[in-house]
Design a protein around this motif. Sequence first.
Motif, mmCIF file in Angstrom:
data_model
loop_
_atom_site.group_PDB
_atom_site.id
_atom_site.type_symbol
_atom_site.label_atom_id
_atom_site.label_comp_id
_atom_site.label_asym_id
_atom_site.label_seq_id
_atom_site.Cartn_x
_atom_site.Cartn_y
_atom_site.Cartn_z
ATOM 1 N N UNK A 204 -20.514 -1.128 -0.220
ATOM 2 C CA UNK A 204 -19.470 -0.198 0.203
ATOM 3 C C UNK A 204 -18.114 -0.719 -0.243
ATOM 4 N N UNK A 205 -17.173 0.222 -0.391
ATOM 5 C CA UNK A 205 -15.829 -0.164 -0.777
ATOM 6 C C UNK A 205 -15.020 -0.544 0.452
ATOM 7 N N UNK A 206 -14.363 -1.680 0.379
ATOM 8 C CA UNK A 206 -13.490 -2.109 1.463
ATOM 9 C C UNK A 206 -12.158 -2.569 0.879
ATOM 10 N N UNK A 207 -11.131 -2.510 1.702
ATOM 11 C CA UNK A 207 -9.802 -2.944 1.279
ATOM 12 C C UNK A 207 -9.510 -4.313 1.874
ATOM 13 N N UNK A 208 -9.138 -5.247 1.028
ATOM 14 C CA UNK A 208 -8.843 -6.605 1.453
ATOM 15 C C UNK A 208 -7.384 -6.952 1.190
ATOM 16 N N UNK A 209 -6.861 -7.826 2.040
ATOM 17 C CA UNK A 209 -5.529 -8.369 1.807
ATOM 18 C C UNK A 209 -5.645 -9.629 0.955
ATOM 19 N N UNK A 210 -4.813 -9.721 -0.050
ATOM 20 C CA UNK A 210 -4.815 -10.885 -0.943
ATOM 21 C C UNK A 210 -3.402 -11.455 -1.010
ATOM 22 N N UNK A 211 -3.314 -12.766 -0.814
ATOM 23 C CA UNK A 211 -2.004 -13.418 -0.910
ATOM 24 C C UNK A 211 -1.776 -13.901 -2.335
ATOM 25 N N UNK A 212 -0.689 -13.449 -2.907
ATOM 26 C CA UNK A 212 -0.292 -13.894 -4.238
ATOM 27 C C UNK A 212 1.119 -14.465 -4.164
ATOM 28 N N UNK A 213 1.531 -15.111 -5.233
ATOM 29 C CA UNK A 213 2.858 -15.730 -5.256
ATOM 30 C C UNK A 213 3.650 -15.196 -6.440
ATOM 31 N N UNK A 214 4.855 -14.781 -6.134
ATOM 32 C CA UNK A 214 5.792 -14.350 -7.175
ATOM 33 C C UNK A 214 7.061 -15.178 -7.053
ATOM 34 N N UNK A 215 7.344 -15.925 -8.129
ATOM 35 C CA UNK A 215 8.516 -16.807 -8.139
ATOM 36 C C UNK A 215 8.505 -17.737 -6.918
ATOM 37 N N UNK A 216 7.286 -18.221 -6.587
ATOM 38 C CA UNK A 216 7.157 -19.189 -5.513
ATOM 39 C C UNK A 216 7.108 -18.596 -4.117
ATOM 40 N N UNK A 217 7.240 -17.271 -3.993
ATOM 41 C CA UNK A 217 7.233 -16.630 -2.688
ATOM 42 C C UNK A 217 5.898 -15.899 -2.462
ATOM 43 N N UNK A 218 5.310 -16.050 -1.261
ATOM 44 C CA UNK A 218 4.041 -15.359 -0.982
ATOM 45 C C UNK A 218 4.233 -13.850 -0.866
ATOM 46 N N UNK A 219 3.323 -13.115 -1.481
ATOM 47 C CA UNK A 219 3.336 -11.651 -1.434
ATOM 48 C C UNK A 219 1.937 -11.174 -1.059
ATOM 49 N N UNK A 220 1.849 -10.306 -0.038
ATOM 50 C CA UNK A 220 0.565 -9.769 0.400
ATOM 51 C C UNK A 220 0.306 -8.456 -0.322
#
Length: 249
Positions: A204-220
């Motif tokens: 099944x398709x589910x939506x997940x939160x992923x933490x990434x970093x842009x210019x050293x700042x965390x972005x969800x």
Amino acid sequence: MMGAGGLYQGNSLASPASWNEELRNRNLLGTIDLLFTNPPFGSKILIDDPSILEQYDLGHTWDYDAPSDTWEKTEALQKSQPPEVLFIERCVRFLRPGMGRMAIVLPDGILGSPGLGYVREWILRHTQILASIDMHPDTFQPSVSVQTSLLVVQRKDAELVTMEGAAGRMNDYAVFMALANHIGHDKRGNRTYVRDARGNEIAEEITEQVKEYEEGQPVIRHQTVRKKVIDDNTLQIAQAFRQWLPEQD
């Protein structure tokens, strides 16, 4: 011994007077609102200390009266008892009378063995059974193969116990019952998944939160992925019980 997490170490079956001071000061008996436990059980760890057995109704022998189909406690002590039997009584005594609730994992023998009818009688006298959930044989595999059930009870207050005792019968009430026949793993501990009529695993398709970093700042960020559906109905049972329970009040 108290740790940073507020944990205490002690022999919970022994007399509270023998506990260390920090644990005694908790005044646990008759004060607990919610208790969750999977007590140790087995014939290899029998309790045979008379100083422990004498503290418990279930540490004594009981006589069965066939005409009335009831059990009555005697003054004689058992030679030994499996710890899970004594843990039932101790945990119920921990609960606040009239409102304290407990979920306890028990071997099925306690709920069905003819020779342990006095244990069931004690449970029925002192608690209201809220739920009895038959667990899958592989629930504790690959380590333990004992067939178990999850029992959820609420401790009765002293007045109700006395009234039912005087009447010679216990009040009728509804009990939530379920069969946890899908637990998400097999007897080897391998994950199991829901399959369609052809035996294919369902995703099944589910939506997940992923933490990434842009210019050293965390972005969800959110991303959609396909994951196989774990074959486990225990969550559905818990949800059904939560819906059922308020309807009984």
